[in-house]
Write a protein that holds these residues in place. Structure first.
Motif, PDB file in Angstrom:
ATOM      1  N   GLY A 113       1.227   4.028  -3.036  1.00 46.72           N
ATOM      2  CA  GLY A 113       1.037   5.464  -2.798  1.00 46.72           C
ATOM      3  C   GLY A 113       2.213   6.285  -3.289  1.00 46.72           C
ATOM      4  N   ASN A 131       0.833  -1.208   0.000  1.00 50.19           N
ATOM      5  CA  ASN A 131       0.000   0.000   0.000  1.00 50.19           C
ATOM      6  C   ASN A 131       0.866   1.256   0.000  1.00 50.19           C
ATOM      7  N   GLN A 132       1.929   1.232   0.795  1.00 54.21           N
ATOM      8  CA  GLN A 132       2.834   2.384   0.850  1.00 54.21           C
ATOM      9  C   GLN A 132       3.561   2.562  -0.483  1.00 54.21           C
ATOM     10  N   LYS A 182       2.241   9.065  -6.445  1.00 55.25           N
ATOM     11  CA  LYS A 182       2.744  10.442  -6.312  1.00 55.25           C
ATOM     12  C   LYS A 182       3.728  10.752  -7.437  1.00 55.25           C
TER      13      LYS A 182
END
Length: 791
Positions: free
Chosen positions: A297, A293-294, A301
């Motif tokens: 993300g 998930n990180q 970005k």
């Protein structure tokens, strides 16, 4: 050298292998769990539903109707039921034209085989020359059926020359008829096609940069000035290669996240973990779901920043544009004319259809294309000669007698009967097939480096490279190195003046090697094609670890398409072998007929049930097929000319000189008569289609239709994701806010998409989020699916 017994062993092994493949296919194809692997085309066209839905637990995996197991060959008559017009509507014209190549092979070689076996075999066998040369050369019983067995200066060579004329005239007649039919099919297909973006669009390259003007402004001004009545709009092309890599990375991370979430759902008492080091082999152990998930993300970005950079940086705009016109006639005029007095600027060609665009190569500067092509040409040249080493190794396996004479210490092992038959009758063809396995992939990479912007063009260029490779290495290389190995003792112990005679006698003897190759590649290889073992394993692995929803299952069901870069050159090699050896060693022809008939059945089945073509070129590859069959005729004539010269047939040999000239004249006529239908779009046809549109679609908003037809698929996929998210949000709002209307406010245009319009049209922006509405997949035929088995 392979004897009749060795050929028999090879035939037994290959027939047994082919039967095993067909039997495995017959069992696997009727299992419900494999239905999406063997019938994906029908799922894509909507003509088939899963047979697993309305069954008990066992019936969802295994077919319990045992009667269906006794009809394991019923796919053959089923494959012949669909007519050619239905195949065109179901799978496209490319697929139908591809199948016609096999039919052409049967039309050419069936009469040739009958005449050659009836006339030439008795002429060759009754001569008996090789009986007297047996001490000098390595010969076998099969060689007594070839032209090598005819005595020098014999009048029998007039028979071979007469049949060479007869076969050439007949082949040219069949080629002319087929070229005429395919050209007519192409024009009829294009005329019957519904409105498509590429019919109105031209790709423009090498546009000059004007100081003080953006590239888009320069394009607008140029086409408003030179095509004022037909120019509609243009779409700028961005260098999105880096952005595309980020998207692929994000998709990969999402797959790993889905895998770990599925793993956690199956075992909720234990959260999955992973190591952060290289390939997860070492490093800190962390929670896998949180980690991915990180990572997702962070990647999103970077994608957002890269997207903004692409849109703001003028250097991201490439000197390439897709220019659209108000009519097909306007696009045809632009695509087929020179735009500038400087012939190196404003280069225009027909735009590929959107799904045919190879976006990665649009970012290549035009000035580097010539350098790339030169480097790749030299690389292909080097690769061809590098492959002479494994080809020579293969020929050493095929010619054990020559090695025995030079290296007698190998004789005890080689002389074992079964080992000798296996080495000479089966292993050479298999070894050559293995050496050629990775070659099409390497050549495709080379073609991509050359800079072609259409997938269809990439495949045609790869096909050309592979054909030249097969011609030089598989055909000429096998003959030259094979002759050297076979007659090594003769070469070492005879005067140099006798070497041409030895080669002339030995070339027809290579038919035994090509017979073994045809059986391995054309019999067992084609049977393995229908089994689809690799896609079957990959589908079930994906189904086991990745698939969670029906959409995931559809993505896992990748049917692929006909592998034109590999299949077309292989087909052309078979034509070459059949035409060359029809007069030289006609015993090869029956093996060819089995290949053409069997391959036609298999590929017909695959095209109807499996393959989903990535693009539609309307048979654009046919001129290449025609040219290479003509080249096969020329090679056959020159080879026979050389053979007769070694046979001291001075009276008959000059009769062949006129044949290559007549063949080239025929090819030139066909090129002028039919090839324009594959290279140009007649203005008469374009105008007729435009008039038809004006009468049937009076309210057509062409600008809306072309708005994002050539939008980079990466940006398009993001638009579709955004639309799906907005729909989900609106549905949630509709569920929780009782009494409040569903938010129907139209979304703002995506920032990634800029469409530039001519001032003659109103300056509106229409965004159409399904770029290929009519032709992602060819429509299914009107009849129902005839391949849905009953159980």
């Amino acid at each position: 050298m392979a004897t009749l017994a060795d050929i028999g062993v090879s035939a037994f092994i290959n027939i047994l292998s082919a039967f095993a493949f067909l039997l495995a296919f017959a069992v696997l194809r009727i299992q419900p769990i494999n239905d999406r692997v063997y019938f994906p085309k029908w799922y894509i066209s909507g003509g088939r539903t899963s047979p697993r839905r309305s069954r008990n637990f066992v019936g969802k995996f295994v077919n319990l109707n045992f009667m269906t197991y006794f009809t394991f060959l019923n796919w053959m008559p089923q494959a012949l039921k669909m007519s050619e017009s239905q195949i065109i509507s179901h799978a496209g014209l490319d697929s139908a034209v591809f199948l016609r190549i096999y039919i052409l092979g049967l039309k050419i070689f069936v009469p040739m085989t009958i005449v050659a076996l009836v006339v030439l075999i008795p002429v060759n066998v009754s001569s008996g020359t090789l009986f007297f040369l047996k001490k000098e050369l390595v010969v076998s019983d099969i060689d007594k059926l070839s032209i090598s067995n005819v005595q020098p200066q014999s009048v029998r060579f007039f028979v071979h020359i007469g049949l060479e004329y007869l076969f050439t005239i007949y082949t040219c007649y069949m080629l002319y008829k087929e070229y005429d039919i395919v050209a007519s099919m192409r024009l009829k297909f294009l005329a019957s096609q519904p409105r498509r973006p590429e019919q109105f669009t031209v790709v423009v390259r090498n546009m000059p940069l004007v100081s003080g003007h953006s590239l888009s402004d320069t394009v607008d001004q140029f086409f408003q000035k030179n095509h004022p009545d037909t120019y509609l709009c243009h779409q700028a092309v961005y260098n999105a290669n880096k952005f595309a890599k980020l998207v692929r990375k994000r998709d990969s991370l999402r797959n790993w996240l889905d895998y770990n979430q599925l793993k956690f759902e199956r075992h909720p008492d234990k959260r999955p973990t992973k190591k952060t080091g290289f390939l997860g082999l070492w490093g800190q152990k962390v929670d896998a779901i949180e980690y991915y998930n990180q990572q997702i993300g962070d990647c999103e970005k970077k994608m957002s920043l890269e997207r903004q950079k692409i849109l703001k940086d003028s250097k991201s705009v490439l000197p390439v544009a897709f220019v659209s016109f108000k009519s097909r006639w306007g696009a045809a005029v632009c695509a087929q004319t020179q735009q500038s007095k400087n012939p190196t600027l404003w280069l225009t060609n027909w735009a590929p259809e959107p799904r045919d665009v190879y976006w990665h190569n649009l970012a290549i500067p035009f000035v580097s294309l010539s350098i790339r092509k030169l480097i790749i040409s030299l690389s292909v040249f080097a690769l061809v000669f590098f492959y002479m080493i494994p080809i020579a190794f293969v020929q050493s396996l095929a010619n054990l007698e020559g090695l025995e004479r030079v290296a007698p210490f190998l004789r005890p092992v080689i002389e074992l009967k079964f080992i000798k038959s296996f080495l000479q009758g089966f292993l050479p063809g298999l070894a050559l097939k293995i050496f050629l396995f990775i070659l099409p992939t390497v050549l495709m990479i080379m073609s991509k480096i050359e800079g072609h912007i259409a997938i269809s063009n990439l495949e045609r260029r790869t096909s050309a490279k592979y054909y030249y490779f097969m011609l030089v290495n598989v055909f000429l290389g096998s003959i030259i190195t094979g002759t050297a190995f076979e007659q090594l003792h003769s070469f070492l112990h005879q005067s140099p003046t006798q070497i041409p005679r030895t080669i002339g006698v030995s070339i027809p003897m290579k038919a035994t090697f090509f017979i073994t190759y045809i059986m391995v590649d054309g019999w067992a290889g084609i049977a393995s094609e229908i089994l689809r073992l690799k896609p079957l394993v990959i589908f079930h692995l994906k189904n086991m670890f990745i698939v969670k929803t029906e959409r995931d299952r559809e993505k896992a069901m990748d049917p692929g398409s006909v592998d034109f870069p590999e299949t077309l050159p292989s087909l052309q090699l078979y034509f070459l072998l059949g035409i060359v050896y029809a007069v030289v060693t006609p015993i090869l022809l029956p093996f060819m007929l089995i290949f053409f008939a069997f391959a036609y059945l298999v590929y017909r089945h695959q095209i109807i049930n499996v393959y989903n073509q990535q693009y539609e070129s309307a048979g654009a590859f046919w001129p290449h097929v025609h040219s290479r069959i003509i080249a096969s005729l020329l090679i056959s004539q020159l080879l026979l000319l050389g053979l007769l010269s070694t046979k001291e047939a001075a009276n008959s040999t000059p009769l062949l000189i006129a044949l290559p000239i007549l063949t080239l004249a025929f090819h030139k006529y066909c090129k002028h008569r039919f090839e324009p239908a594959f290279r140009k779009y007649p203005l008469e046809e374009a105008m007729a289609k435009d008039i038809m549109d004006q009468t049937t679609e009076t309210e057509l908003n062409l600008k809306a239709y072309l708005a994002d037809a050539y939008l980079h698929p990466i940006f398009q996929s993001l638009q579709e994701e955004e639309e799906e998210e907005k729909v989900e949000i609106r549905m949630d709002k509709h569920q929780v806010h009782t009494g409040s209307p569903l938010n129907s406010e139209p979304s703002s245009p995506s920032a990634t998409h800029h469409v530039h319009h001519s001032p003659s049209s109103s300056p509106q922006y229409v965004y159409h989020h399904s770029s290929f509405p009519d032709y992602i997949y060819p429509p299914a035929p009107p009849s129902h699916d005839p391949y849905h088995y009953e159980s």
